[in-house]
Design a protein around this motif. Structure first.
Motif, PDB file in Angstrom:
ATOM      1  N   GLU A  35     -21.531  23.131   6.231  1.00  0.00           N
ATOM      2  CA  GLU A  35     -22.890  23.590   6.515  1.00  0.00           C
ATOM      3  C   GLU A  35     -23.724  22.571   7.282  1.00  0.00           C
ATOM      4  N   TYR A  36     -23.214  21.345   7.410  1.00  0.00           N
ATOM      5  CA  TYR A  36     -23.924  20.303   8.159  1.00  0.00           C
ATOM      6  C   TYR A  36     -23.314  20.069   9.536  1.00  0.00           C
ATOM      7  N   ASP A  37     -22.469  20.991   9.983  1.00  0.00           N
ATOM      8  CA  ASP A  37     -21.787  20.871  11.280  1.00  0.00           C
ATOM      9  C   ASP A  37     -20.853  19.671  11.340  1.00  0.00           C
ATOM     10  N   ARG A  38     -20.291  19.292  10.191  1.00  0.00           N
ATOM     11  CA  ARG A  38     -19.278  18.239  10.147  1.00  0.00           C
ATOM     12  C   ARG A  38     -17.912  18.887   9.962  1.00  0.00           C
ATOM     13  N   MET A  39     -16.931  18.424  10.721  1.00  0.00           N
ATOM     14  CA  MET A  39     -15.590  18.962  10.500  1.00  0.00           C
ATOM     15  C   MET A  39     -15.008  18.319   9.247  1.00  0.00           C
ATOM     16  N   VAL A  40     -14.698  19.140   8.264  1.00  0.00           N
ATOM     17  CA  VAL A  40     -14.211  18.639   6.988  1.00  0.00           C
ATOM     18  C   VAL A  40     -12.796  19.118   6.666  1.00  0.00           C
ATOM     19  N   GLU A  41     -12.311  20.096   7.401  1.00  0.00           N
ATOM     20  CA  GLU A  41     -10.941  20.581   7.202  1.00  0.00           C
ATOM     21  C   GLU A  41     -10.234  20.598   8.548  1.00  0.00           C
ATOM     22  N   PHE A  42      -9.336  19.654   8.748  1.00  0.00           N
ATOM     23  CA  PHE A  42      -8.628  19.551  10.015  1.00  0.00           C
ATOM     24  C   PHE A  42      -7.351  20.395   9.983  1.00  0.00           C
ATOM     25  N   ASP A  43      -7.086  21.061  11.110  1.00  0.00           N
ATOM     26  CA  ASP A  43      -5.901  21.915  11.244  1.00  0.00           C
ATOM     27  C   ASP A  43      -5.855  22.999  10.173  1.00  0.00           C
ATOM     28  N   LYS A  44      -7.046  23.429   9.734  1.00  0.00           N
ATOM     29  CA  LYS A  44      -7.134  24.486   8.729  1.00  0.00           C
ATOM     30  C   LYS A  44      -8.257  25.450   9.081  1.00  0.00           C
ATOM     31  N   ILE A  45      -8.097  26.675   8.628  1.00  0.00           N
ATOM     32  CA  ILE A  45      -9.164  27.663   8.736  1.00  0.00           C
ATOM     33  C   ILE A  45      -9.782  27.804   7.357  1.00  0.00           C
ATOM     34  N   GLY A  46     -11.037  27.379   7.225  1.00  0.00           N
ATOM     35  CA  GLY A  46     -11.719  27.442   5.944  1.00  0.00           C
ATOM     36  C   GLY A  46     -12.805  28.496   5.938  1.00  0.00           C
ATOM     37  N   ASP A  47     -13.821  28.256   5.116  1.00  0.00           N
ATOM     38  CA  ASP A  47     -14.911  29.229   4.974  1.00  0.00           C
ATOM     39  C   ASP A  47     -15.970  29.112   6.076  1.00  0.00           C
ATOM     40  N   GLY A  48     -16.015  27.987   6.762  1.00  0.00           N
ATOM     41  CA  GLY A  48     -17.048  27.781   7.776  1.00  0.00           C
ATOM     42  C   GLY A  48     -16.554  28.104   9.177  1.00  0.00           C
ATOM     43  N   PRO A  49     -17.360  27.769  10.186  1.00  0.00           N
ATOM     44  CA  PRO A  49     -16.966  28.008  11.585  1.00  0.00           C
ATOM     45  C   PRO A  49     -15.708  27.217  11.957  1.00  0.00           C
ATOM     46  N   VAL A  50     -14.840  27.843  12.728  1.00  0.00           N
ATOM     47  CA  VAL A  50     -13.616  27.187  13.195  1.00  0.00           C
ATOM     48  C   VAL A  50     -13.815  26.768  14.642  1.00  0.00           C
ATOM     49  N   VAL A  51     -13.515  25.501  14.940  1.00  0.00           N
ATOM     50  CA  VAL A  51     -13.757  24.935  16.269  1.00  0.00           C
ATOM     51  C   VAL A  51     -12.471  24.340  16.824  1.00  0.00           C
ATOM     52  N   VAL A  52     -12.200  24.616  18.081  1.00  0.00           N
ATOM     53  CA  VAL A  52     -11.053  24.041  18.798  1.00  0.00           C
ATOM     54  C   VAL A  52     -11.576  23.000  19.777  1.00  0.00           C
ATOM     55  N   TYR A  53     -10.887  21.851  19.849  1.00  0.00           N
ATOM     56  CA  TYR A  53     -11.343  20.767  20.734  1.00  0.00           C
ATOM     57  C   TYR A  53     -10.140  20.052  21.335  1.00  0.00           C
ATOM     58  N   ASP A  54     -10.401  19.320  22.398  1.00  0.00           N
ATOM     59  CA  ASP A  54      -9.383  18.530  23.093  1.00  0.00           C
ATOM     60  C   ASP A  54      -9.318  17.159  22.427  1.00  0.00           C
ATOM     61  N   ARG A  55      -8.188  16.780  21.873  1.00  0.00           N
ATOM     62  CA  ARG A  55      -8.062  15.490  21.172  1.00  0.00           C
ATOM     63  C   ARG A  55      -8.402  14.311  22.086  1.00  0.00           C
ATOM     64  N   ASP A  56      -8.082  14.435  23.378  1.00  0.00           N
ATOM     65  CA  ASP A  56      -8.272  13.325  24.313  1.00  0.00           C
ATOM     66  C   ASP A  56      -9.667  13.288  24.920  1.00  0.00           C
ATOM     67  N   HIS A  57     -10.430  14.360  24.743  1.00  0.00           N
ATOM     68  CA  HIS A  57     -11.786  14.450  25.291  1.00  0.00           C
ATOM     69  C   HIS A  57     -12.640  15.248  24.298  1.00  0.00           C
ATOM     70  N   ILE A  58     -12.959  14.658  23.169  1.00  0.00           N
ATOM     71  CA  ILE A  58     -13.658  15.391  22.113  1.00  0.00           C
ATOM     72  C   ILE A  58     -15.108  15.593  22.532  1.00  0.00           C
ATOM     73  N   GLY A  59     -15.494  16.850  22.711  1.00  0.00           N
ATOM     74  CA  GLY A  59     -16.847  17.158  23.165  1.00  0.00           C
ATOM     75  C   GLY A  59     -17.552  18.125  22.253  1.00  0.00           C
ATOM     76  N   ARG A  60     -18.095  19.216  22.820  1.00  0.00           N
ATOM     77  CA  ARG A  60     -18.805  20.214  22.028  1.00  0.00           C
ATOM     78  C   ARG A  60     -17.847  21.042  21.167  1.00  0.00           C
ATOM     79  N   GLY A  61     -16.679  21.345  21.719  1.00  0.00           N
ATOM     80  CA  GLY A  61     -15.727  22.186  21.012  1.00  0.00           C
ATOM     81  C   GLY A  61     -16.030  23.666  21.203  1.00  0.00           C
ATOM     82  N   VAL A  62     -14.990  24.479  21.124  1.00  0.00           N
ATOM     83  CA  VAL A  62     -15.107  25.928  21.303  1.00  0.00           C
ATOM     84  C   VAL A  62     -14.992  26.609  19.946  1.00  0.00           C
TER      85      VAL A  62
END
Length: 286
Positions: A35-62
């Motif tokens: 709920e604070y826009d922090r990624m807390v579950e990596f490589d998992k789909i949890g209860d919050g928004p799921v975001v995809v990002y480039d490991r080599d260029h971490i930006g806003r994320g999709v």
């Protein structure tokens, strides 16, 4: 403001796609935000928004807004880096190809993008994002908080505006990546009532052996009936075994030497990884 794309499944017998299907063959990763826009579950789909990002260029994320057997809906907050735009179109193109579709729906402009035209469309989106940065209201002295792939980043408005040129556009990507690649723990205040502290406290829990991000000046609120009030106390805490060590927020930061803290962004400090002994010594120094 966001850049949205939709891909529909044209197959008669519709089978859903997974995120692993979409990121296959790329350097992309994904996770779930809290709920604070922090990624807390990596490589998992949890209860919050799921975001995809480039490991080599971490930006806003999709953000994956919908991933069903009927369609995939993608959303990218703006302004975005060129690498974020590449992620957006990679995911859309993968979905289209896997579903036998040669068109991507662009709801922003009420149009359709042919897969052969993706290169030209990405270039147009780069230019659009540069234009958004260039027109950022730098007259406003306050910083803007950008929700990003791993955690929010505050940037001074004049700095955002300075990124708005072809020369400096990639510096925007470097700025976001440099701050997110450090594997930091981004702390947020936990509202609590403590037996030995009067009033409502906002508790910022830190960890040992890890970089911690703390706000310059915390400001949290709680609801008291129909009223919203600012917290009465701000504390920094550390779990030492079964004991919760705590200290006034400003007092703790004063005890941390200037060599051990540096600005992380326009609103936060970055504290280096400290040992258990170092942290206990700070909490015991009165």
């Amino acid at each position: 403001m966001s850049r949205d794309l939709i891909v529909r499944n044209n197959h008669l017998i519709k089978k859903p796609l997974s995120i692993d299907d979409l990121v296959y063959g790329s350097t992309y990763a994904y996770g779930t935000l809290d709920e604070y826009d922090r990624m807390v579950e990596f490589d998992k789909i949890g209860d919050g928004p799921v975001v995809v990002y480039d490991r080599d260029h971490i930006g806003r994320g999709v953000q994956i807004e919908e991933l069903s057997k009927k369609q995939v809906k993608l959303s990218l907050p703006l302004p975005a880096t060129a690498y974020d735009i590449d992620v957006l179109f990679h995911l859309a193109q993968r979905a289209a190809e896997l579903w036998g579709n040669n068109l991507i729906i662009d709801p922003d402009y009420e149009s359709r993008i042919n897969l052969d035209d993706i290169g030209a469309q990405k270039k147009a989106d780069y230019e659009s994002s540069i234009g958004i940065l260039a027109s950022w209201p730098s007259s406003d002295p306050g910083p803007t908080c950008l929700p990003c792939a791993l955690f929010p980043i505050s940037v001074e408005n004049k700095t955002l505006e300075a990124f708005g040129s072809e020369t400096n556009y990639d510096v925007f990507a470097q700025y976001l990546h440099e701050r997110q690649k450090i594997d930091a723990y981004y702390t947020r205040g936990l509202l609590t009532s403590l037996p030995d502290v009067e009033g409502v406290s906002s508790l910022y829990v830190i960890i040992d052996q890890g970089i911690c991000i703390l706000p310059f000046k915390p400001k949290d609120s709680y609801r008291d009936g129909d009223d919203v009030k600012e917290c009465d106390n701000y504390l920094i805490a550390y779990w030492h075994g079964e004991n919760l060590l705590k200290m006034e927020y400003d007092a703790f930061l004063e005890k941390v030497s200037t060599e051990k803290k540096k600005p992380f962004d326009a609103s936060h400090w970055q504290l280096p990884a400290m040992s258990e002994d170092e942290l206990v010594a700070i909490f015991n120094s009165r």
